[in-house]
Design a protein around this motif. Structure first.
Motif, mmCIF file in Angstrom:
data_model
loop_
_atom_site.group_PDB
_atom_site.id
_atom_site.type_symbol
_atom_site.label_atom_id
_atom_site.label_comp_id
_atom_site.label_asym_id
_atom_site.label_seq_id
_atom_site.Cartn_x
_atom_site.Cartn_y
_atom_site.Cartn_z
ATOM 1 N N GLU A 171 2.803 -2.624 -12.797
ATOM 2 C CA GLU A 171 2.959 -2.054 -13.681
ATOM 3 C C GLU A 171 4.004 -0.883 -13.474
ATOM 4 O O GLU A 171 4.041 -0.256 -12.559
ATOM 5 N N GLY A 214 -5.479 -0.129 -14.650
ATOM 6 C CA GLY A 214 -4.423 -0.193 -13.896
ATOM 7 C C GLY A 214 -4.134 0.420 -12.890
ATOM 8 O O GLY A 214 -5.123 0.555 -11.935
ATOM 9 N N ILE A 262 2.510 1.413 -3.194
ATOM 10 C CA ILE A 262 1.551 2.268 -4.525
ATOM 11 C C ILE A 262 1.541 4.076 -3.996
ATOM 12 O O ILE A 262 1.133 4.939 -4.832
ATOM 13 N N PHE A 292 -8.701 -13.790 -12.750
ATOM 14 C CA PHE A 292 -7.968 -12.433 -12.366
ATOM 15 C C PHE A 292 -6.796 -12.700 -12.782
ATOM 16 O O PHE A 292 -6.248 -11.283 -14.094
ATOM 17 N N LEU A 331 -7.755 0.103 -5.400
ATOM 18 C CA LEU A 331 -6.948 -0.763 -5.906
ATOM 19 C C LEU A 331 -6.733 -2.188 -6.509
ATOM 20 O O LEU A 331 -6.553 -2.795 -6.947
ATOM 21 N N LYS A 332 -7.841 -2.754 -5.468
ATOM 22 C CA LYS A 332 -6.888 -4.106 -5.255
ATOM 23 C C LYS A 332 -8.226 -4.828 -5.843
ATOM 24 O O LYS A 332 -8.953 -4.182 -6.251
ATOM 25 N N ALA A 333 -7.750 -5.903 -5.962
ATOM 26 C CA ALA A 333 -9.351 -6.772 -7.504
ATOM 27 C C ALA A 333 -9.634 -6.992 -6.557
ATOM 28 O O ALA A 333 -9.464 -7.439 -5.324
ATOM 29 N N ASP A 375 -7.738 1.382 -0.918
ATOM 30 C CA ASP A 375 -8.074 -0.242 -1.386
ATOM 31 C C ASP A 375 -9.066 -0.553 -2.729
ATOM 32 O O ASP A 375 -8.750 -1.479 -3.018
ATOM 33 N N MET A 423 -6.754 -8.973 -15.367
ATOM 34 C CA MET A 423 -5.251 -8.328 -15.243
ATOM 35 C C MET A 423 -5.254 -7.903 -17.019
ATOM 36 O O MET A 423 -4.303 -6.909 -17.620
ATOM 37 N N LYS A 447 -2.585 -9.385 -2.411
ATOM 38 C CA LYS A 447 -3.021 -8.242 -2.138
ATOM 39 C C LYS A 447 -4.392 -8.121 -3.624
ATOM 40 O O LYS A 447 -5.042 -7.319 -3.796
ATOM 41 N N GLN A 448 -4.117 -8.557 -5.038
ATOM 42 C CA GLN A 448 -5.069 -8.671 -5.811
ATOM 43 C C GLN A 448 -4.725 -6.756 -6.102
ATOM 44 O O GLN A 448 -5.991 -6.105 -6.122
ATOM 45 N N LEU A 449 -3.148 -6.414 -5.765
ATOM 46 C CA LEU A 449 -3.120 -5.372 -6.925
ATOM 47 C C LEU A 449 -2.558 -5.380 -8.458
ATOM 48 O O LEU A 449 -2.438 -6.483 -8.830
ATOM 49 N N PRO A 450 -3.183 -4.892 -9.029
ATOM 50 C CA PRO A 450 -2.779 -4.417 -10.583
ATOM 51 C C PRO A 450 -1.545 -5.022 -10.452
ATOM 52 O O PRO A 450 -0.448 -4.242 -10.028
ATOM 53 N N VAL A 451 -1.708 -5.670 -11.649
ATOM 54 C CA VAL A 451 0.186 -6.671 -12.346
ATOM 55 C C VAL A 451 0.021 -6.358 -14.216
ATOM 56 O O VAL A 451 -1.235 -6.402 -14.160
ATOM 57 N N LEU A 452 0.252 -6.177 -14.000
ATOM 58 C CA LEU A 452 0.932 -6.760 -15.847
ATOM 59 C C LEU A 452 1.850 -7.609 -16.136
ATOM 60 O O LEU A 452 2.931 -7.508 -15.578
ATOM 61 N N ALA A 453 1.062 -8.319 -17.131
ATOM 62 C CA ALA A 453 1.010 -9.581 -17.990
ATOM 63 C C ALA A 453 2.260 -9.025 -19.184
ATOM 64 O O ALA A 453 1.926 -8.140 -19.835
ATOM 65 N N GLU A 478 0.477 -0.888 -0.247
ATOM 66 C CA GLU A 478 -0.080 0.265 0.054
ATOM 67 C C GLU A 478 1.115 1.281 0.035
ATOM 68 O O GLU A 478 0.917 2.275 -0.447
ATOM 69 N N ASP A 517 -13.502 -10.376 -5.794
ATOM 70 C CA ASP A 517 -14.329 -11.445 -6.401
ATOM 71 C C ASP A 517 -15.194 -11.909 -5.557
ATOM 72 O O ASP A 517 -14.891 -11.781 -4.230
ATOM 73 N N LEU A 525 -9.243 -3.430 -11.698
ATOM 74 C CA LEU A 525 -9.226 -2.215 -12.181
ATOM 75 C C LEU A 525 -9.099 -1.862 -14.105
ATOM 76 O O LEU A 525 -8.357 -2.441 -14.218
#
Lengths: 149, 618
Positions: free
Chosen positions: A76, B181, A50, B66, B158-160, B156, B70, A142-148, A47, B162, B178
């Motif tokens: 990201e 991103g 971020i 997820f 920002l967190k996905a 918070d 993403m 924490k399921q924060l935005p990720v980039l693949a 957090e 489900d 989101l």
């Protein structure tokens, strides 16, 4: 009976036995743990990271993991420079200002790559280092935005 | 049936039988209970396994959703199309982009069943959705997800997130990520149908699993299975907000478990029953050895002692209480024995000859002085009557006094002319008391020979008789119960029988006795060629008297003549005599012997019939 003749054999067996005992008792399956803290380094949570990223979108983010791991998913804006490949020049290209904040992370608390990279950066004169010690594991959990890729 | 009517042995057997029955019932119940407990434990265990497997299945859906979310959420095209849609209201481009994964596929296409992609702005207002996939889901985020996101702070969000939720038609799984991103433009919802992944529970648990909607519709198919070999275990999968979504029935293979449980049940029940039975048998043996047997022995001994066998002693083998009982009873019997001996001794030591006669004027008691006075032996005395002992008619004397002096009805003092065994006559002073002989009227006579210079001892005898009257009465009662114990009172047993016979029965027995004796003598004389005197001497049943140097068989003679036969003939003597003759004439098959045998049988039946009638309880 010649005791002296058999002594080298006895010594060898004793050595093997001692080595085996040590290897059996040693915690071979225990994973390494990254240091709790590194002097002069600011340790942050996901957090807090971020907040820093949103506050300074141009802040360099160094992903110290292997390339294959980076491809599967990363924060990201992160640049993949593994600790082994990281040299002063390579880091200089990404973070030319040594006094500006720079974020390091790797897989998590059991990963020593980012701490190794941080030690290198410190030795090269970087003074405002931020370390996401929980790493990729904490970020994903924490399921924060990720980039693949 | 009253419990009080049971013997201790029967009651003990009943109690042990009840315990055995209870042991059997408990064994069976315990066996069933243990089996049920094992099955319950197995069911609980499998239920937890299914729960874990269901959560694992949801985790796989979550991961795939997820990753897809993403990837799409970071697509610049979708982000820009969403921004354009918000700004211009043109949805076509965005819808086309959202339809693309349905048409061209995506990395985890085969792992999840994507049913919808929806886009919302940061205020969670609907923007657009894919035209492909399920219809009628609605234009808003699931309420559960909307509520959680609303309550989150900016960071918070920002967190996905489900959730498994219930749409209007069926349960669905949504992952909200989101769009854009870390620099979000809105939310992208990836909607998955979890039914595709539910069979994975079966793969994880490695058991057949039937999945039902909450409406009861079976979602998958399972191979046929035997009800006995598979135990159905139910688990309900709930949505994130706690509503039932799916009913999952796992079929646990319990064939081996059942077989093992049956084996254990049989071994346990058998072992328990055997142990119980062995314990019961051991307890029964202990009871029998230390309680029932001693009790039975004690009861037998007590009955025998009550019948007069005072020489016996109670067996005190058994538990401690038996020692107390046996000692007490033995002490009591000893006291009775001593008391009886004392009474007999008192009468025997008396100088006066004391003789008691029954109603038929036959001797029922005599003391030692009487034997000495008249010169008879014990056996001889028992067969005597008043006629043989006295020249005077004593009964007439008593009758005369009774008729003239009503005040002295019970006592009479007089001189009596007596008859000795050898035939000479002598005079005695006699005190005659009318006494009760077993509820019949009898006489007790105290005799003292008259000698020169000695005054009759009337007063003394009267006092003695009064003193011994109570003793005689007690002895008579005792002798009635214990005929074998008191020699001088041997007649009482017969008297007790005779006392209750009717006059007709007495007469019949007398006649039969005389008949048997006559036939016996006839057989004796005819078959063996011997005399009546030989019969008396050889049989030793009948006394032989010497009257003036001539041997006579006075007693035997009485039994051969109905007129002088005793009113209460000794049936045992008659039977013994007949048997003696039959034995001696064993090799003879004459008519006389046969007649004697038949008559003896008839006499026995007659006597036993009379006795059995008497022995019957009134």
């Amino acid at each position: 009976m010649n005791i002296f003749k058999s002594f080298p054999l006895f010594f060898l067996m004793l050595s093997v036995f001692l080595l085996l005992s040590v290897s059996i008792n040693s915690p071979a399956d225990e994973k390494p743990i990254a240091p709790e803290s590194i002097e002069g380094v600011n340790i942050v949570t996901a957090e807090e990271a971020i907040d820093l990223i949103l506050a300074d979108p141009g802040m360099p983010i160094i992903d110290s993991r292997k390339k294959t791991e980076y491809v599967k998913g990363h924060i990201e804006g992160a640049v993949n420079i593994s600790n082994i490949e990281m040299t002063s020049d390579v880091l200089q290209k990404v973070a030319p200002e040594k006094n500006n904040a720079i974020l390091f992370y790797c897989n998590g608390v059991h990963c020593l790559r980012s701490s190794d990279a941080i030690h290198k950066a410190l030795s090269w004169g970087y003074s405002n280092i931020v370390w996401l010690r929980g790493g990729w594991q904490e970020w994903k959990e924490k399921q924060l935005p990720v980039l693949a890729i | 049936m009253r419990i009080e009517s049971l013997s201790i042995k029967s009651a003990t057997k009943a109690i042990f039988s009840m315990i055995a029955l209870v042991a059997v019932v408990l064994s069976l119940s315990a066996g069933f209970y243990f089996r049920q407990s094992a099955l319950d434990a197995q069911m609980n265990s499998l239920s937890r396994v299914i729960e874990v497997a269901a959560q694992e299945m949801l985790k796989q859906i979550r991961t795939n959703a997820f990753e897809l979310g993403m990837k799409l959420g970071h697509s610049q095209k979708i982000v820009e199309a969403a921004r354009t849609t918000v700004e211009t209201g043109q949805k076509e481009t965005l819808i086309a982009l959202l339809d693309d994964p349905f048409i061209t596929g995506f990395a985890s296409f085969s792992d999840i069943n994507l049913v919808k992609l929806r886009v919302f702005n940061l205020d969670m207002e609907y923007i657009a959705e894919s035209s492909q996939g399920a219809q009628g889901i609605g234009e808003q985020l699931p309420p559960y997800l909307q509520s959680i996101i609303s309550n989150r702070d900016k960071k918070d969000r920002l967190k996905a997130i489900d959730a498994l939720w219930l749409s209007a038609e069926r349960p669905l799984f949504s992952a909200v990520v989101l769009l854009g991103g870390l620099r979000p433009e809105g939310y992208l919802e990836v909607v998955i149908d979890p039914v595709l992944n539910l069979p994975d529970i079966s793969k994880i648990t490695q058991t057949p699993v039937s999945i039902f909607s909450m409406a009861g519709e079976q979602i998958n198919t399972v191979p046929d299975h035997s009800e006995d070999e598979y135990l159905p275990v139910e688990y309900v999968l709930y949505t994130s907000d706690g509503l039932p979504a799916f009913r999952i029935v796992g079929l646990e293979d319990v064939a081996n478990l059942s077989m093992e449980m049956k084996r254990t049940q049989v071994i346990t029940i058998t072992g328990f029953l055997l142990l119980s039975l062995a314990t019961l048998l051991f307890a029964l043996w202990l009871f029998n050895r230390f309680m029932l047997s001693p009790l039975s022995s004690m009861a037998g001994n007590m009955i025998a002692m009550a019948r007069g066998e005072l020489g016996l002693s109670i067996n005190d083998k058994g538990l401690s209480e038996f020692h107390v009982l046996a000692d007490s009873f033995n002490a009591m019997a000893n006291q009775v024995r001593m008391r009886t001996n004392d009474l007999e001794r008192i009468l025997d030591l008396d100088e006066s000859a004391i003789i008691c006669f029954d109603q038929d004027q036959e001797v029922v008691f005599f003391n030692k002085a009487a034997k000495l006075l008249f010169g008879y032996s014990n056996d001889e005395f028992r067969d005597l009557g008043m006629i043989e002992l006295f020249v005077d008619d004593v009964s007439s004397l008593v009758s005369n006094v009774e008729s003239t002096d009503s005040n002295k009805v019970n006592k009479l003092h007089t001189l009596i002319l007596c008859k000795h065994m050898d035939g000479h006559e002598f005079q005695c002073t006699g005190d005659i008391n009318t006494i009760d002989v077993l509820e019949q009227s009898g006489q007790a006579i105290a005799l003292n020979p008259v000698t020169d210079g000695e005054q009759p001892q009337s007063a003394k005898n009267e006092q003695r008789l009064e003193a011994v009257e109570q003793s005689i009465s007690g002895l008579l009662k005792f002798a009635k119960e214990n005929p074998s114990l008191m020699l001088g009172l041997d007649n009482i047993a017969d008297l007790s029988v005779a006392g209750v016979e009717s006059a007709t029965e007495k007469a019949v027995i007398r006649e039969k006795a005389v008949s048997v004796m006559s036939l016996a003598l006839a057989c004796w004389e005819r078959e063996l060629g011997k005399s009546k005197l030989d019969l008396a001497e050889e049989s030793r049943i009948w006394p032989v008297y010497i009257d003036k140097s001539t041997p006579t068989t006075r007693t035997l003679d009485k039994y051969l003549n109905l007129e002088i036969c005793p009113k209460n003939p000794r049936s045992k003597r008659v039977v013994d005599t007949a048997e003696f003759v039959l034995r001696r004439a064993e090799n003879k098959n004459s008519r006389a012997r046969e007649a004697l045998r038949i008559e003896l049988v008839a006499f026995r039946q007659l006597v036993s019939g009379v006795k059995s009638q008497i022995l019957k309880p009134s």
